[in-house]
Design a protein around this motif. Structure first.
Motif, PDB file in Angstrom:
ATOM      1  N   ARG A   9     -11.178  -3.967   2.321  1.00 32.30           N
ATOM      2  CA  ARG A   9      -9.662  -3.294   1.519  1.00 32.30           C
ATOM      3  C   ARG A   9      -9.430  -1.835   2.351  1.00 32.30           C
ATOM      4  O   ARG A   9     -10.016  -1.268   3.393  1.00 32.30           O
ATOM      5  CB  ARG A   9     -10.001  -2.258   0.644  1.00 32.30           C
ATOM      6  CG  ARG A   9      -9.236  -1.922  -0.207  1.00 32.30           C
ATOM      7  CD  ARG A   9      -9.453  -1.271  -1.566  1.00 32.30           C
ATOM      8  NE  ARG A   9      -9.748   0.252  -1.202  1.00 32.30           N
ATOM      9  CZ  ARG A   9     -10.048   0.414  -0.972  1.00 32.30           C
ATOM     10  NH1 ARG A   9      -8.608   1.538  -0.652  1.00 32.30           N
ATOM     11  NH2 ARG A   9     -10.680   2.051  -0.845  1.00 32.30           N
ATOM     12  N   VAL A  10      -7.797  -1.563   3.138  1.00 31.03           N
ATOM     13  CA  VAL A  10      -6.849  -0.221   3.324  1.00 31.03           C
ATOM     14  C   VAL A  10      -6.236  -0.241   2.738  1.00 31.03           C
ATOM     15  O   VAL A  10      -5.782  -0.289   1.199  1.00 31.03           O
ATOM     16  CB  VAL A  10      -6.369  -0.819   4.629  1.00 31.03           C
ATOM     17  CG1 VAL A  10      -7.724  -1.271   6.134  1.00 31.03           C
ATOM     18  CG2 VAL A  10      -5.413  -2.341   4.180  1.00 31.03           C
ATOM     19  N   SER A  13      -0.443  -0.761   3.721  1.00 28.45           N
ATOM     20  CA  SER A  13      -0.157  -1.635   3.959  1.00 28.45           C
ATOM     21  C   SER A  13      -0.105  -1.946   5.827  1.00 28.45           C
ATOM     22  O   SER A  13       0.251  -2.925   6.049  1.00 28.45           O
ATOM     23  CB  SER A  13       1.346  -2.831   3.183  1.00 28.45           C
ATOM     24  OG  SER A  13       2.124  -1.535   3.627  1.00 28.45           O
ATOM     25  N   GLN A  15      -1.677  -0.507   7.797  1.00 30.73           N
ATOM     26  CA  GLN A  15      -3.053  -0.294   8.047  1.00 30.73           C
ATOM     27  C   GLN A  15      -3.753  -1.970   8.117  1.00 30.73           C
ATOM     28  O   GLN A  15      -3.397  -2.389   7.223  1.00 30.73           O
ATOM     29  CB  GLN A  15      -4.439   0.428   6.697  1.00 30.73           C
ATOM     30  CG  GLN A  15      -3.625   1.880   7.253  1.00 30.73           C
ATOM     31  CD  GLN A  15      -4.881   2.873   5.912  1.00 30.73           C
ATOM     32  OE1 GLN A  15      -4.910   2.201   5.036  1.00 30.73           O
ATOM     33  NE2 GLN A  15      -5.219   3.858   6.788  1.00 30.73           N
ATOM     34  N   LEU A  17      -6.893  -4.419   8.851  1.00 29.48           N
ATOM     35  CA  LEU A  17      -7.907  -5.189   8.439  1.00 29.48           C
ATOM     36  C   LEU A  17      -9.178  -5.690   8.787  1.00 29.48           C
ATOM     37  O   LEU A  17      -9.792  -5.508   9.228  1.00 29.48           O
ATOM     38  CB  LEU A  17      -7.602  -5.969   7.114  1.00 29.48           C
ATOM     39  CG  LEU A  17      -7.267  -5.724   5.730  1.00 29.48           C
ATOM     40  CD1 LEU A  17      -6.515  -6.089   5.296  1.00 29.48           C
ATOM     41  CD2 LEU A  17      -8.366  -4.959   4.711  1.00 29.48           C
ATOM     42  N   THR A  36      -9.374  -9.951   0.453  1.00 29.97           N
ATOM     43  CA  THR A  36      -8.495  -8.737   1.067  1.00 29.97           C
ATOM     44  C   THR A  36      -7.857  -8.525   0.769  1.00 29.97           C
ATOM     45  O   THR A  36      -6.946  -8.725  -0.693  1.00 29.97           O
ATOM     46  CB  THR A  36      -8.129  -8.298   2.360  1.00 29.97           C
ATOM     47  OG1 THR A  36      -6.946  -9.040   2.522  1.00 29.97           O
ATOM     48  CG2 THR A  36      -9.344  -9.066   3.545  1.00 29.97           C
ATOM     49  N   LYS A  38      -4.691  -4.448   0.408  1.00 31.12           N
ATOM     50  CA  LYS A  38      -4.250  -3.764   0.794  1.00 31.12           C
ATOM     51  C   LYS A  38      -3.657  -2.699   0.044  1.00 31.12           C
ATOM     52  O   LYS A  38      -2.270  -3.088  -0.544  1.00 31.12           O
ATOM     53  CB  LYS A  38      -2.759  -4.206   2.125  1.00 31.12           C
ATOM     54  CG  LYS A  38      -3.447  -5.098   3.128  1.00 31.12           C
ATOM     55  CD  LYS A  38      -2.330  -5.109   4.558  1.00 31.12           C
ATOM     56  CE  LYS A  38      -2.707  -5.379   5.820  1.00 31.12           C
ATOM     57  NZ  LYS A  38      -2.152  -5.082   7.027  1.00 31.12           N
TER      58      LYS A  38
END
Length: 96
Positions: A9-10, A13, A15, A17, A36, A38
């Motif tokens: 997870r980041v 949006s 960033q 992965l 994942t 975001k």
């Protein structure tokens, strides 16, 4: 031995992965078993995490890059890991 299931997870949006995904692959997670999101960790709805948790079965191992990628708070993280243990699901944090 079950599957190695990864979660990354980041917070935003914009960033990337890739660092987390590469680490999950290096730790034995197949690309089709990496989920994942975001979105901010504080958000209660994380579709990738929900799908990841629904996929896990007894003897699987959930792998994350760092603990802060998984839990919204310390209590959420503890409850989540306790529920994994109850279901005979392993857990590994790569960086912690």
């Amino acid at each position: 031995m079950g599957l190695k299931i990864g979660y990354a997870r980041v917070s935003t949006s914009d960033q990337d992965l890739n660092l987390q995904i590469d680490a999950l692959k290096s730790n034995g997670c197949a690309p089709e078993h990496i989920f994942t999101d975001k979105t901010s960790g504080a958000k209660s709805t994380r579709p990738g995490l929900d799908k990841c948790l629904d996929t896990l079965s007894s003897r699987d191992i959930l792998i994350v890059w760092r603990l802060d990628r998984l839990g919204r708070s310390m209590s959420h993280l503890i409850n989540l890991i306790e529920s994994l243990v109850e279901k005979d699901i392993g857990f590994k944090s790569i960086q912690d």
